[in-house]
Design a protein around this motif. Structure first.
Motif, PDB file in Angstrom:
ATOM      1  N   SER A   7      27.000  31.789  28.837  1.00 21.44           N
ATOM      2  CA  SER A   7      27.152  32.445  30.157  1.00 21.44           C
ATOM      3  C   SER A   7      28.602  32.611  30.293  1.00 21.44           C
ATOM      4  O   SER A   7      29.083  33.222  31.680  1.00 21.44           O
ATOM      5  N   ILE A   8      29.277  31.669  29.523  1.00 18.76           N
ATOM      6  CA  ILE A   8      30.478  31.752  29.773  1.00 18.76           C
ATOM      7  C   ILE A   8      31.368  33.024  29.080  1.00 18.76           C
ATOM      8  O   ILE A   8      32.081  34.089  30.010  1.00 18.76           O
ATOM      9  N   LYS A   9      30.377  33.994  28.590  1.00 16.73           N
ATOM     10  CA  LYS A   9      31.005  35.147  27.377  1.00 16.73           C
ATOM     11  C   LYS A   9      30.513  36.475  28.841  1.00 16.73           C
ATOM     12  O   LYS A   9      31.398  37.039  29.075  1.00 16.73           O
ATOM     13  N   PHE A  10      29.439  36.440  29.394  1.00 15.06           N
ATOM     14  CA  PHE A  10      29.155  37.288  30.369  1.00 15.06           C
ATOM     15  C   PHE A  10      29.739  36.979  31.768  1.00 15.06           C
ATOM     16  O   PHE A  10      30.183  38.018  31.996  1.00 15.06           O
ATOM     17  N   LEU A  11      30.493  35.720  31.564  1.00 17.91           N
ATOM     18  CA  LEU A  11      31.615  35.220  33.096  1.00 17.91           C
ATOM     19  C   LEU A  11      32.129  36.596  33.073  1.00 17.91           C
ATOM     20  O   LEU A  11      33.336  36.885  33.504  1.00 17.91           O
ATOM     21  N   GLN A  12      33.287  35.703  31.659  1.00 20.60           N
ATOM     22  CA  GLN A  12      33.934  36.309  31.298  1.00 20.60           C
ATOM     23  C   GLN A  12      34.819  37.685  31.108  1.00 20.60           C
ATOM     24  O   GLN A  12      35.426  38.290  31.730  1.00 20.60           O
ATOM     25  N   GLU A  13      33.422  38.207  31.001  1.00 21.40           N
ATOM     26  CA  GLU A  13      33.647  39.748  30.530  1.00 21.40           C
ATOM     27  C   GLU A  13      33.476  41.133  31.634  1.00 21.40           C
ATOM     28  O   GLU A  13      34.487  41.318  32.234  1.00 21.40           O
ATOM     29  N   GLU A  14      33.029  39.892  32.807  1.00 19.95           N
ATOM     30  CA  GLU A  14      32.938  40.751  34.211  1.00 19.95           C
ATOM     31  C   GLU A  14      34.293  40.092  34.782  1.00 19.95           C
ATOM     32  O   GLU A  14      34.883  41.194  35.710  1.00 19.95           O
ATOM     33  N   ILE A  15      34.395  39.011  35.504  1.00 27.42           N
ATOM     34  CA  ILE A  15      35.824  39.084  35.642  1.00 27.42           C
ATOM     35  C   ILE A  15      36.820  39.560  34.952  1.00 27.42           C
ATOM     36  O   ILE A  15      37.824  39.843  36.387  1.00 27.42           O
ATOM     37  N   ARG A  16      37.544  38.961  33.789  1.00 27.94           N
ATOM     38  CA  ARG A  16      38.050  40.261  33.164  1.00 27.94           C
ATOM     39  C   ARG A  16      38.393  41.747  33.511  1.00 27.94           C
ATOM     40  O   ARG A  16      39.178  42.095  33.086  1.00 27.94           O
ATOM     41  N   LYS A  17      37.928  42.719  33.771  1.00 29.04           N
ATOM     42  CA  LYS A  17      37.924  43.628  34.501  1.00 29.04           C
ATOM     43  C   LYS A  17      38.271  44.102  35.575  1.00 29.04           C
ATOM     44  O   LYS A  17      39.095  45.080  35.898  1.00 29.04           O
ATOM     45  N   SER A  18      38.569  42.711  36.115  1.00 25.36           N
ATOM     46  CA  SER A  18      40.041  42.600  37.416  1.00 25.36           C
ATOM     47  C   SER A  18      40.511  41.925  36.661  1.00 25.36           C
ATOM     48  O   SER A  18      41.689  41.631  37.344  1.00 25.36           O
ATOM     49  N   ALA A  19      41.095  40.969  36.266  1.00 26.54           N
ATOM     50  CA  ALA A  19      41.114  40.274  35.518  1.00 26.54           C
ATOM     51  C   ALA A  19      41.732  40.004  33.987  1.00 26.54           C
ATOM     52  O   ALA A  19      40.932  38.778  33.398  1.00 26.54           O
ATOM     53  N   PRO A  20      42.521  40.522  33.403  1.00 20.59           N
ATOM     54  CA  PRO A  20      42.473  40.793  32.327  1.00 20.59           C
ATOM     55  C   PRO A  20      42.575  39.194  31.040  1.00 20.59           C
ATOM     56  O   PRO A  20      41.989  38.885  29.967  1.00 20.59           O
ATOM     57  N   GLN A  21      43.052  38.527  31.548  1.00 27.77           N
ATOM     58  CA  GLN A  21      43.470  37.489  30.795  1.00 27.77           C
ATOM     59  C   GLN A  21      43.036  35.805  31.331  1.00 27.77           C
ATOM     60  O   GLN A  21      42.945  34.935  31.235  1.00 27.77           O
ATOM     61  N   ALA A  22      41.483  36.372  32.336  1.00 21.87           N
ATOM     62  CA  ALA A  22      40.939  35.260  32.705  1.00 21.87           C
ATOM     63  C   ALA A  22      40.584  33.875  31.906  1.00 21.87           C
ATOM     64  O   ALA A  22      39.768  34.753  30.987  1.00 21.87           O
ATOM     65  N   VAL A  23      40.725  33.180  31.580  1.00 23.17           N
ATOM     66  CA  VAL A  23      39.212  32.272  30.747  1.00 23.17           C
ATOM     67  C   VAL A  23      38.643  31.298  32.080  1.00 23.17           C
ATOM     68  O   VAL A  23      38.655  30.593  32.393  1.00 23.17           O
ATOM     69  N   VAL A  24      37.082  31.612  31.576  1.00 23.57           N
ATOM     70  CA  VAL A  24      36.177  30.365  31.442  1.00 23.57           C
ATOM     71  C   VAL A  24      35.343  30.172  31.678  1.00 23.57           C
ATOM     72  O   VAL A  24      35.907  29.724  30.230  1.00 23.57           O
ATOM     73  N   SER A  25      35.346  28.496  32.090  1.00 30.61           N
ATOM     74  CA  SER A  25      34.731  27.121  31.774  1.00 30.61           C
ATOM     75  C   SER A  25      33.402  26.663  32.689  1.00 30.61           C
ATOM     76  O   SER A  25      33.889  27.475  33.557  1.00 30.61           O
TER      77      SER A  25
END
Length: 267
Positions: free
Chosen positions: A118-136
């Motif tokens: 789930s973290i990997k999926f969300l992080q990949e989607e969010i990084r399309k708009s925010a390249p340095q985003a980190v999800v927990s």
């Protein structure tokens, strides 16, 4: 040799077989021991409450995915209210179809995915708009229960999803001396369908069981042994007998009092 002493000897010989845990673990082969080593992968389930936070060195870029709570409050507003709303903003309930509603991304299916997936999926989607985003991500409402022949029956809220059945028994203060260690029932809810698994704590194979690690909302019931069952039946039967005897004695006492009263009047 008296009958009482013979019964004592028989009981003292058979008791360790039913009480000792992980019997025969010393004689396991290297292959059997290796099979006991397993990794636990917690998976998201329906009705889970997920705390998801998105951070980045570029804070502005992740605001749409993680709105700052203070932006919704007027200066001087109660800090307790801010903390409560912060919790709500970052907690997402998995609905009965396995979806959550996430800012910007919309409706996302997460049930059945591991936390890391789930973290990997969300992080990949969010990084399309925010390249340095980190999800927990963590499960906020992970809880398991235990009852029956344990010292402290309870529902425990766990901070980490990695919990074994032995961990849960330890939290409950261990099983009692009257517990049937060969008959521990695990009740698991799999998307609305109940699964019932019998576990033998005396068997070292428990370490390689797919049910060794618990899932959220699991319930564990430790059954009583035969001695406890018989004692319960005996106690219940005695209670019934005492109740009946009390009723009979009361009835006899009332009848006797009436008889004596009537006799006195006749005299």
């Amino acid at each position: 040799m008296s009958l009482t002493f013979l019964i004592y000897l028989l009981c003292s010989c058979s008791a360790p077989k039913n009480v000792t845990l992980f019997q025969g673990i010393e004689s396991l082969t290297a292959e059997q021991k290796e099979a006991m080593t397993q990794k636990y992968v917690p998976r998201i389930c329906i009705d889970d409450a997920l705390i998801i936070t998105v951070t980045s060195p570029d804070r502005e870029s992740v605001i749409p995915f993680s709105p700052p709570p203070y932006g919704y409050y007027e200066p001087g507003e109660d800090a307790i209210g801010i903390q409560a709303t912060t919790q709500n903003l970052f907690t997402y309930l998995v609905d009965d179809e396995g979806y959550i509603y996430f800012p910007v991304l919309g409706r996302i299916h997460v049930a059945g995915m591991s936390i890391n997936e789930s973290i990997k999926f969300l992080q990949e989607e969010i990084r399309k708009s925010a390249p340095q985003a980190v999800v927990s991500l963590q499960i906020a409402n992970f809880k398991v229960g235990i009852f029956g022949e344990v010292k402290t029956a309870n529902v425990f809220k766990i901070k980490t999803p990695r919990l074994s059945i032995l961990d849960l028994i330890a939290l409950a203060g261990d099983v009692t001396v009257m517990a049937d260690r060969k008959n521990v029932l695990l009740i698991r809810d799999n998307d609305g369908e109940k699964e019932h698994i019998r576990i033998d704590l005396t068997d070292p194979a428990i370490f390689s069981s797919p049910y060794y690690y618990l899932q959220q909302n699991d319930m564990v019931y430790v059954a009583p042994n035969e001695a406890q069952k018989k004692n319960t039946v005996y106690t219940a039967e005695n209670s019934i007998r005492l109740t009946l005897a009390s009723v009979v004695i009361s009835a006899v006492s009332i009848i006797t009092s009436l008889f004596l009263t009537l006799r006195g009047q006749n005299l």
